[in-house]
Design a protein around this motif. Structure first.
Motif, PDB file in Angstrom:
ATOM      1  N   LEU A  16     -10.975   2.593  36.015  1.00  0.00           N
ATOM      2  CA  LEU A  16     -10.630   3.964  35.662  1.00  0.00           C
ATOM      3  C   LEU A  16      -9.155   4.270  35.845  1.00  0.00           C
ATOM      4  O   LEU A  16      -8.746   5.422  35.749  1.00  0.00           O
ATOM      5  N   THR A  23     -24.210   6.089  33.297  1.00  0.00           N
ATOM      6  CA  THR A  23     -23.009   6.892  33.572  1.00  0.00           C
ATOM      7  C   THR A  23     -23.065   7.487  34.979  1.00  0.00           C
ATOM      8  O   THR A  23     -22.050   7.513  35.692  1.00  0.00           O
ATOM      9  N   ARG A  24     -24.238   7.937  35.394  1.00  0.00           N
ATOM     10  CA  ARG A  24     -24.378   8.480  36.762  1.00  0.00           C
ATOM     11  C   ARG A  24     -24.099   7.398  37.803  1.00  0.00           C
ATOM     12  O   ARG A  24     -23.467   7.661  38.836  1.00  0.00           O
ATOM     13  N   GLN A  63     -20.386   6.876  37.922  1.00  0.00           N
ATOM     14  CA  GLN A  63     -19.726   8.012  38.567  1.00  0.00           C
ATOM     15  C   GLN A  63     -19.910   7.957  40.082  1.00  0.00           C
ATOM     16  O   GLN A  63     -18.990   8.316  40.835  1.00  0.00           O
ATOM     17  N   ARG A 119     -17.519   5.410  41.334  1.00  0.00           N
ATOM     18  CA  ARG A 119     -16.161   5.963  41.328  1.00  0.00           C
ATOM     19  C   ARG A 119     -15.946   6.891  42.523  1.00  0.00           C
ATOM     20  O   ARG A 119     -14.882   6.872  43.148  1.00  0.00           O
ATOM     21  N   SER A 120     -16.957   7.699  42.846  1.00  0.00           N
ATOM     22  CA  SER A 120     -16.838   8.601  43.988  1.00  0.00           C
ATOM     23  C   SER A 120     -16.626   7.828  45.279  1.00  0.00           C
ATOM     24  O   SER A 120     -15.816   8.213  46.132  1.00  0.00           O
TER      25      SER A 120
END
Length: 380
Positions: free
Chosen positions: A283, A317-318, A321, A324-325
Motif C-alpha cells: 500500500l 478486502t476486509r 484491510q 493493513r490496520s
C-alpha cells in the motif's frame, strides 16, 4: 484667340489644386472627439481569437486533460483488482451440518499452505520446498483467524499454531494441521468452528509459489530479523538486522521453526510480522502510484490465492484491510493463549491451549465486543 470671349478674365480658368493632397473630411484619418466619430476596430484574420483568450483556452485544455487522466487512473485502479479476482482458485470450504450462529462481526481463516500448485521443478528447487514426490498431501504452514469488528474496536490477527492439540471431528485429538491434511479446507474450518465457537465467514489460502511471487512483485519486503537464522529445512541463512528479503528468503523466514528457540510460537509471530510488512509495502506510494507495480502485485496475489466458494471480493478486502490496520499499529497481533508449548502426546510434541483464557478470547470475538488491547495471555 479665335472663339474666345474677350469679356471673361483669364484667371477664371485657373484651377486651384492646393488642397487635393489633404485628406478629405469624413473619409480617413482621426477626427476630434467632438465629431462623434469612432474608429472601427481592426478586422481579425479568419480563425484568430480575441486578444487575451489564448491563455484561457490553454488552461481549459490542461484542466480537461487532467480530468481525463484522473478518470483513466481511477478506472485502472478499480479494473486491476477485479481482473485479478477472476484468476483466483476456488475450493469448497463450507462445513456441512450444525454450525455456530452468525455474529455481528466478520471472521475469516487465513491459511499459508505448502501447496506447490503451478510450480515448476526449478521453482521448487529455488524455494527449497521439495517436490510433490517428496511430500505427499497438503499441510498448513500458518493458520490465522482474522477478526473484523462491525463497529468499534480494533481488527485482530489471531495465530493458531499448526501444532495446536485439538479435537478433529471424526478423527479424535490431533494437531490442528492434521485437519487440513485429512480433509482439506472444509475439515479445517469445521475444526476451528468447533474449538472456538466462532462461525467462519470466509476462507483465504496462499501457497508457496504464490507467496514468493507476491513478495517479488513489490521488490521485496523490509524485515528486521531478530537473530541470526540458519535453517537448512527452510533454505535460509539470514543475519540479524533490518534488511529487504526477496521472495525466496521471505518464504524461508516465515517457514523456519527449527532455527527458532521458540519453535512454532516464534514462527507464528514472524508470520504476523511478515503480513504487516507486506501490506505496508503493497500500500506504499511506490506500489500504488506506479501502474506496473500495482498491476504486478494485484495479478500475482490473484494468481496465488485460493478462496472458498462462498468467499467474496468484499470478504478478501476486509482481510487485507485488517492486515493493513495491524501494519499501521491500528490492529492487534495475537496468539491464542497457550499453557504448554511442548506437550508430549501420542502424535508427538504439541501446543496446548490455555483453555480458560482461550474460551474468553473467543467469547469476546463471537460477541463482537470491542477489542482495544490484547486479552489476557494472547499478546505476542
Amino acid at each position: 484667340m479665335p472663339g474666345r470671349n474677350p469679356d471673361i478674365d483669364d484667371d477664371a480658368y485657373v484651377v486651384d489644386t492646393r488642397g487635393r493632397s489633404r485628406p478629405r473630411a469624413g473619409r480617413s484619418g482621426p477626427r476630434s472627439p467632438e465629431s462623434g466619430y469612432q474608429r472601427r476596430p481592426p478586422r481579425r484574420a479568419p480563425g484568430s481569437r480575441p486578444k487575451g483568450t489564448s491563455a484561457k483556452y490553454r488552461r481549459r485544455r490542461i484542466v480537461l486533460g487532467a480530468a481525463i487522466l484522473l478518470v483513466a487512473w481511477l478506472t485502472f485502479m478499480v479494473w486491476v483488482p477485479v481482473q485479478a479476482w477472476g484468476n483466483v482458485h476456488r475450493v469448497d470450504a463450507s462445513p456441512s451440518g450444525t454450525r455456530p450462529a452468525n455474529s455481528q462481526g466478520y471472521d475469516y481463516v487465513l491459511v499459508g499452505s505448502d501447496s506447490r500448485q503451478g510450480m515448476t521443478a526449478a521453482q521448487q528447487k529455488l524455494l527449497n520446498t521439495g517436490s510433490t514426490k517428496d511430500v505427499s498431501g497438503s499441510r498448513t504452514d500458518s493458520i490465522i483467524m482474522v477478526h473484523v469488528p462491525s463497529g468499534a474496536g480494533k481488527p485482530a490477527l489471531i495465530s493458531l499454531p499448526r501444532d495446536s492439540y485439538v479435537p478433529i471431528p471424526g478423527h479424535g485429538h490431533n494437531k490442528i494441521n492434521a485437519a487440513f491434511a485429512i480433509g482439506g479446507p472444509k475439515l479445517l474450518v469445521q475444526t476451528i468452528e468447533q474449538v472456538t465457537g466462532v462461525r467462519i465467514d470466509g476462507y483465504v489460502e496462499i501457497g508457496f509459489g504464490g507467496f514468493a511471487s507476491v513478495v517479488d512483485s513489490v521488490g521485496g519486503v523490509d524485515i528486521c530479523v531478530a537473530r541470526n537464522m540458519k535453517d537448512a529445512y527452510a533454505g535460509i541463512n539470514l543475519k540479524a538486522g533490518c534488511q529487504t528479503l526477496d521472495g525466496r528468503n521471505a518464504l524461508g523466514y516465515v517457514r523456519a521453526r527449527y532455527s527458532d528457540p521458540l519453535g512454532d510460537i516464534g514462527r507464528v509471530a514472524r508470520q504476523r510480522q511478515f503480513l504487516a510488512a507486506i501490506m505496508h509495502k503493497a500500500l506504499s506510494p511506490s506500489t500504488v502510484l506506479i501502474p506496473w507495480q500495482y498491476y504486478g502485485f494485484s495479478t500475482s496475489a490473484g494468481a496465488g490465492l485460493t478462496v472458498g466458494q462462498d468467499t467474496t471480493l468484499r470478504d478478501v478486502t476486509r482481510v487485507l484491510q485488517a492486515m493493513r490496520s495491524v501494519s499501521n499499529g491500528d490492529g492487534l497481533s495475537l496468539t491464542v493463549p497457550i499453557s504448554n508449548p511442548g506437550l508430549s502426546t501420542n502424535v508427538g510434541s504439541v501446543v496446548q491451549w490455555d483453555r480458560t483464557k482461550a474460551v474468553e478470547l473467543f467469547r469476546v470475538i463471537k460477541n463482537d465486543q470491542p477489542l482495544t488491547v490484547a486479552p489476557a495471555g494472547s499478546a505476542g
